[in-house]
Scaffold this motif. Structure first.
Motif, PDB file in Angstrom:
ATOM      1  N   ARG A  22     -14.949   1.434   6.136  1.00  9.36           N
ATOM      2  CA  ARG A  22     -14.936   2.000   4.776  1.00  9.36           C
ATOM      3  C   ARG A  22     -13.572   2.630   4.553  1.00  9.36           C
ATOM      4  NH1 ARG A  22     -17.182   7.169   2.586  1.00  9.36           N
ATOM      5  NH2 ARG A  22     -17.374   6.890   0.331  1.00  9.36           N
ATOM      6  N   ILE A  23     -12.830   2.048   3.611  1.00  9.44           N
ATOM      7  CA  ILE A  23     -11.414   2.404   3.422  1.00  9.44           C
ATOM      8  C   ILE A  23     -11.167   2.772   1.966  1.00  9.44           C
ATOM      9  CG2 ILE A  23      -9.027   1.568   3.603  1.00  9.44           C
ATOM     10  CD1 ILE A  23      -9.969  -0.401   5.703  1.00  9.44           C
ATOM     11  N   THR A  24     -10.303   3.724   1.766  1.00 10.79           N
ATOM     12  CA  THR A  24      -9.757   4.029   0.436  1.00 10.79           C
ATOM     13  C   THR A  24      -8.263   3.762   0.481  1.00 10.79           C
ATOM     14  OG1 THR A  24     -11.409   5.695  -0.115  1.00 10.79           O
ATOM     15  CG2 THR A  24      -9.311   5.835  -1.268  1.00 10.79           C
ATOM     16  N   VAL A  25      -7.789   2.934  -0.436  1.00 10.73           N
ATOM     17  CA  VAL A  25      -6.392   2.516  -0.441  1.00 10.73           C
ATOM     18  C   VAL A  25      -5.811   2.684  -1.832  1.00 10.73           C
ATOM     19  CG1 VAL A  25      -7.111   0.120  -0.808  1.00 10.73           C
ATOM     20  CG2 VAL A  25      -4.802   0.592   0.010  1.00 10.73           C
ATOM     21  N   THR A  26      -4.595   3.178  -1.874  1.00  6.86           N
ATOM     22  CA  THR A  26      -3.827   3.262  -3.117  1.00  6.86           C
ATOM     23  C   THR A  26      -2.673   2.279  -3.008  1.00  6.86           C
ATOM     24  OG1 THR A  26      -4.373   5.598  -3.431  1.00  6.86           O
ATOM     25  CG2 THR A  26      -2.475   4.752  -4.639  1.00  6.86           C
ATOM     26  N   ALA A  27      -2.663   1.305  -3.892  1.00  8.25           N
ATOM     27  CA  ALA A  27      -1.672   0.227  -3.822  1.00  8.25           C
ATOM     28  C   ALA A  27      -0.895   0.131  -5.120  1.00  8.25           C
ATOM     29  CB  ALA A  27      -2.354  -1.110  -3.511  1.00  8.25           C
ATOM     30  N   MET A  28       0.250  -0.490  -5.026  1.00  7.49           N
ATOM     31  CA  MET A  28       1.142  -0.647  -6.173  1.00  7.49           C
ATOM     32  C   MET A  28       0.657  -1.788  -7.062  1.00  7.49           C
ATOM     33  SD  MET A  28       5.223  -1.410  -6.122  1.00  7.49           S
ATOM     34  CE  MET A  28       4.942  -2.995  -5.323  1.00  7.49           C
ATOM     35  N   CYS A  29       0.829  -1.606  -8.362  1.00  4.46           N
ATOM     36  CA  CYS A  29       0.508  -2.652  -9.328  1.00  4.46           C
ATOM     37  C   CYS A  29       1.624  -2.689 -10.362  1.00  4.46           C
ATOM     38  CB  CYS A  29      -0.830  -2.371 -10.003  1.00  4.46           C
ATOM     39  SG  CYS A  29      -1.301  -3.608 -11.243  1.00  4.46           S
ATOM     40  N   ASN A  30       2.316  -3.808 -10.445  1.00  2.00           N
ATOM     41  CA  ASN A  30       3.394  -3.956 -11.421  1.00  2.00           C
ATOM     42  C   ASN A  30       2.803  -4.171 -12.809  1.00  2.00           C
ATOM     43  OD1 ASN A  30       5.513  -3.723  -9.539  1.00  2.00           O
ATOM     44  ND2 ASN A  30       5.233  -5.855  -8.934  1.00  2.00           N
ATOM     45  N   MET A  31       2.809  -3.129 -13.602  1.00  2.00           N
ATOM     46  CA  MET A  31       2.195  -3.174 -14.930  1.00  2.00           C
ATOM     47  C   MET A  31       3.250  -3.399 -16.006  1.00  2.00           C
ATOM     48  SD  MET A  31      -0.587  -0.079 -14.644  1.00  2.00           S
ATOM     49  CE  MET A  31      -1.798  -0.037 -13.318  1.00  2.00           C
ATOM     50  N   ASP A  32       2.851  -4.111 -17.027  1.00  2.00           N
ATOM     51  CA  ASP A  32       3.707  -4.365 -18.181  1.00  2.00           C
ATOM     52  C   ASP A  32       3.163  -3.559 -19.358  1.00  2.00           C
ATOM     53  OD1 ASP A  32       5.406  -5.297 -20.111  1.00  2.00           O
ATOM     54  OD2 ASP A  32       4.524  -7.301 -20.231  1.00  2.00           O
ATOM     55  N   PHE A  33       3.945  -2.569 -19.817  1.00  3.46           N
ATOM     56  CA  PHE A  33       3.500  -1.676 -20.882  1.00  3.46           C
ATOM     57  C   PHE A  33       4.055  -2.055 -22.254  1.00  3.46           C
ATOM     58  CE2 PHE A  33       3.213   1.013 -17.056  1.00  3.46           C
ATOM     59  CZ  PHE A  33       1.887   1.406 -17.153  1.00  3.46           C
ATOM     60  N   SER A  34       4.529  -3.278 -22.403  1.00  2.00           N
ATOM     61  CA  SER A  34       5.103  -3.673 -23.689  1.00  2.00           C
ATOM     62  C   SER A  34       4.054  -3.682 -24.804  1.00  2.00           C
ATOM     63  CB  SER A  34       5.760  -5.051 -23.580  1.00  2.00           C
ATOM     64  OG  SER A  34       4.823  -6.011 -23.142  1.00  2.00           O
ATOM     65  N   HIS A  35       2.762  -3.871 -24.452  1.00  2.00           N
ATOM     66  CA  HIS A  35       1.691  -3.857 -25.440  1.00  2.00           C
ATOM     67  C   HIS A  35       0.855  -2.575 -25.365  1.00  2.00           C
ATOM     68  CE1 HIS A  35       2.751  -8.050 -25.836  1.00  2.00           C
ATOM     69  NE2 HIS A  35       1.895  -8.194 -26.827  1.00  2.00           N
ATOM     70  N   PHE A  36       1.292  -1.581 -24.605  1.00  2.00           N
ATOM     71  CA  PHE A  36       0.533  -0.337 -24.467  1.00  2.00           C
ATOM     72  C   PHE A  36       0.357   0.327 -25.831  1.00  2.00           C
ATOM     73  CE2 PHE A  36       0.463   4.257 -24.089  1.00  2.00           C
ATOM     74  CZ  PHE A  36      -0.527   4.458 -23.140  1.00  2.00           C
ATOM     75  N   SER A  83       0.833  -1.196   0.000  1.00  2.00           N
ATOM     76  CA  SER A  83       0.000   0.000   0.000  1.00  2.00           C
ATOM     77  C   SER A  83       0.871   1.250   0.000  1.00  2.00           C
ATOM     78  CB  SER A  83      -0.914   0.003   1.219  1.00  2.00           C
ATOM     79  OG  SER A  83      -1.593   1.225   1.340  1.00  2.00           O
ATOM     80  N   LYS A  84       0.504   2.223  -0.803  1.00  2.00           N
ATOM     81  CA  LYS A  84       1.196   3.508  -0.817  1.00  2.00           C
ATOM     82  C   LYS A  84       0.519   4.512   0.111  1.00  2.00           C
ATOM     83  CE  LYS A  84       2.972   3.158  -5.555  1.00  2.00           C
ATOM     84  NZ  LYS A  84       3.024   3.801  -6.898  1.00  2.00           N
ATOM     85  N   ARG A  85      -0.808   4.555   0.057  1.00  2.00           N
ATOM     86  CA  ARG A  85      -1.594   5.451   0.918  1.00  2.00           C
ATOM     87  C   ARG A  85      -2.913   4.757   1.214  1.00  2.00           C
ATOM     88  NH1 ARG A  85       0.322   8.312  -3.192  1.00  2.00           N
ATOM     89  NH2 ARG A  85      -1.662   8.083  -4.296  1.00  2.00           N
ATOM     90  N   SER A  86      -3.425   4.982   2.410  1.00  2.00           N
ATOM     91  CA  SER A  86      -4.744   4.446   2.751  1.00  2.00           C
ATOM     92  C   SER A  86      -5.297   5.234   3.938  1.00  2.00           C
ATOM     93  CB  SER A  86      -4.667   2.957   3.091  1.00  2.00           C
ATOM     94  OG  SER A  86      -3.818   2.733   4.191  1.00  2.00           O
ATOM     95  N   PHE A  87      -6.614   5.294   4.037  1.00  2.00           N
ATOM     96  CA  PHE A  87      -7.236   6.007   5.149  1.00  2.00           C
ATOM     97  C   PHE A  87      -8.660   5.493   5.331  1.00  2.00           C
ATOM     98  CE2 PHE A  87      -8.169   8.445   1.357  1.00  2.00           C
ATOM     99  CZ  PHE A  87      -9.503   8.789   1.492  1.00  2.00           C
ATOM    100  N   ILE A  88      -9.149   5.641   6.549  1.00  2.00           N
ATOM    101  CA  ILE A  88     -10.530   5.315   6.881  1.00  2.00           C
ATOM    102  C   ILE A  88     -11.355   6.587   6.792  1.00  2.00           C
ATOM    103  CG2 ILE A  88     -12.071   4.445   8.676  1.00  2.00           C
ATOM    104  CD1 ILE A  88      -9.747   2.850   9.788  1.00  2.00           C
ATOM    105  N   HIS A  89     -12.454   6.534   6.106  1.00  2.00           N
ATOM    106  CA  HIS A  89     -13.295   7.718   5.928  1.00  2.00           C
ATOM    107  C   HIS A  89     -13.874   8.163   7.273  1.00  2.00           C
ATOM    108  CE1 HIS A  89     -13.511   7.769   1.426  1.00  2.00           C
ATOM    109  NE2 HIS A  89     -13.078   6.525   1.618  1.00  2.00           N
ATOM    110  N   ASP A  90     -13.935   9.461   7.450  1.00  2.25           N
ATOM    111  CA  ASP A  90     -14.366   9.993   8.744  1.00  2.25           C
ATOM    112  C   ASP A  90     -15.417  11.081   8.618  1.00  2.25           C
ATOM    113  OD1 ASP A  90     -12.802  11.911   7.608  1.00  2.25           O
ATOM    114  OD2 ASP A  90     -11.386  12.075   9.278  1.00  2.25           O
ATOM    115  N   THR A  91     -16.184  11.075   7.550  1.00  4.36           N
ATOM    116  CA  THR A  91     -17.262  12.055   7.371  1.00  4.36           C
ATOM    117  C   THR A  91     -18.607  11.318   7.401  1.00  4.36           C
ATOM    118  OG1 THR A  91     -15.817  13.347   5.934  1.00  4.36           O
ATOM    119  CG2 THR A  91     -18.147  13.868   5.874  1.00  4.36           C
ATOM    120  N   THR A  92     -19.508  11.688   8.298  1.00  5.22           N
ATOM    121  CA  THR A  92     -19.414  12.759   9.286  1.00  5.22           C
ATOM    122  C   THR A  92     -18.744  12.274  10.576  1.00  5.22           C
ATOM    123  OG1 THR A  92     -21.600  12.174  10.072  1.00  5.22           O
ATOM    124  CG2 THR A  92     -21.479  13.861   8.390  1.00  5.22           C
TER     125      THR A  92
END
Length: 367
Positions: free
Chosen positions: A76-90, A48-57
């Motif tokens: 209820r969580i929002t998480v930003t995680a790493m994904c090893n992508m292969d762009f050889s066919h991009f 995970s790169k960033r994550s947090f639990i929502h706090d509204t309200t």
């Protein structure tokens, strides 16, 4: 190379210390304040790169306890995680990413993590959509992860496959690049004597292709391998650049043949400009007719002038046999001079055919 996901993470376990008597067998629901007073799993997101639990309200945490000690713990969580992508066919690629969950402190001997209902444990919103990707499938897996210093841990995976939408890149990259290549072919139909027109057209297409390549690479990660879009753009750039070199070859050969004909025929004043070039000399048309053996009052027709006057202008003082020999040489020189346009004629066929062949191979391999 990352993705952001918002999810409801629900934990189920049984804690006999939380058993309470109930005649109606109804559960009790609490907010996040009780979470700090009981035991809860210490699950975290691997990579995970960033994550947090929502706090509204308020903090989006729910704890539900059943009379038999069953516990439901939801966040209820929002998480930003790493994904090893292969762009050889991009941009004709599909990416497989995963969100990994694991206990931070408890090994598999202390805590067993598993999906409650397998793939049915994962439910997604049917209306979910992404601007650049099509979500093809979600599925769950689990396996053990080993750390040399602490031991084995249960790890859960949320796997999903994303297929990139190609339409945006067709409009922004492939279509403009193809148009630039086709525009460079227009120079093959422009007279080779129109130097400003052909040179400016070639330089414009080359610079435009360079701008397209720079714009695509500016929005991409700096990977060390070649992408599919790089192959298409650089091959298109080569076609545009070759069209500029083609005109350089035509112009050079035309200049060389002009010099050779000027040395052989210093006065060629009666020839039509559309058939060959004026190579110097100060004789008039009547003088040229006179040199060719015709009286000054006789004016050659256009067809006669094209076929005969070249050789006669240079050989008026020679014998009949020498005159015939000079006529043959003059006609050969004129034919070679006119064939400088043959490069343009062949290019009108070779360039489009080669580019179409390249596109057939490209789309059959990467599509």
């Amino acid at each position: 190379m990352d993705f952001t996901m918002t999810l409801y993470l629900r934990h189920y376990w049984k804690d006999e210390r939380l058993v309470f008597p109930s005649t109606s067998n109804k559960s009790m629901t609490f907010d996040g304040r009780l979470v700090k007073k009981i035991w809860v799993p210490d699950v975290f997101f691997v990579h995970s790169k960033r994550s947090f639990i929502h706090d509204t309200t308020t903090d989006n945490i729910m704890l539900r306890v059943f009379p038999d000690g069953q516990v439901l713990y939801s966040l209820r969580i929002t998480v930003t995680a790493m994904c090893n992508m292969d762009f050889s066919h991009f941009p004709l690629d599909s990416q497989t990413c995963s969100l990994e969950l694991e206990s931070y402190a408890y090994t598999d001997e202390d805590l067993m993590l598993y999906w409650k209902n397998g793939d049915e444990s994962l439910k997604t919103d049917e209306k979910i959509s992404l601007s650049q990707f099509l979500i093809q499938k979600f599925h769950t897996t689990s396996r053990l992860a080993f750390y040399s210093s602490t031991g084995w841990y249960n790890r859960l995976y949320i796997n999903f496959t994303l297929r990139r939408h190609i339409f945006f890149f067709l409009l922004q990259t492939y279509f403009p690049a193809t148009l630039m290549v086709m525009l460079s072919w227009v120079s093959f139909w422009i007279d080779h004597r129109a130097v400003p027109a052909r040179v400016s057209l070639g330089i414009t297409t080359v610079l435009t292709m360079s701008t397209i390549i720079t714009g695509v690479n500016a929005s991409m990660p700096r990977v060390s391998y070649i992408k599919a879009v790089d192959i298409y753009l650089w091959v298109s750039f080569v076609f545009v650049f070759l069209s500029v070199l083609e005109y350089a070859a035509v112009n050079y050969l035309t200049t060389v043949l002009e010099r050779k004909l000027q040395e052989k025929f210093p006065c060629m004043c009666g020839i039509l400009h559309s058939r060959t070039m004026m190579l110097g000399g100060s004789c008039s048309e009547s003088e040229a007719n006179s040199l060719a053996g015709y009286p000054r009052s006789h004016i050659l027709t256009e067809e006669e002038r094209q076929d005969k006057i070249v050789a006669h202008l240079a050989l008026s003082s020679e014998s009949n046999s020498s005159r015939k020999k000079g006529l043959l040489k003059g006609q050969v020189g004129l034919r070679i001079f006119q064939n400088t346009h043959a490069i343009d004629k062949y290019s009108r066929l070779i360039f489009p055919a080669s580019y179409i062949f390249f596109n057939l191979i490209y789309w059959s391999v990467f599509a």
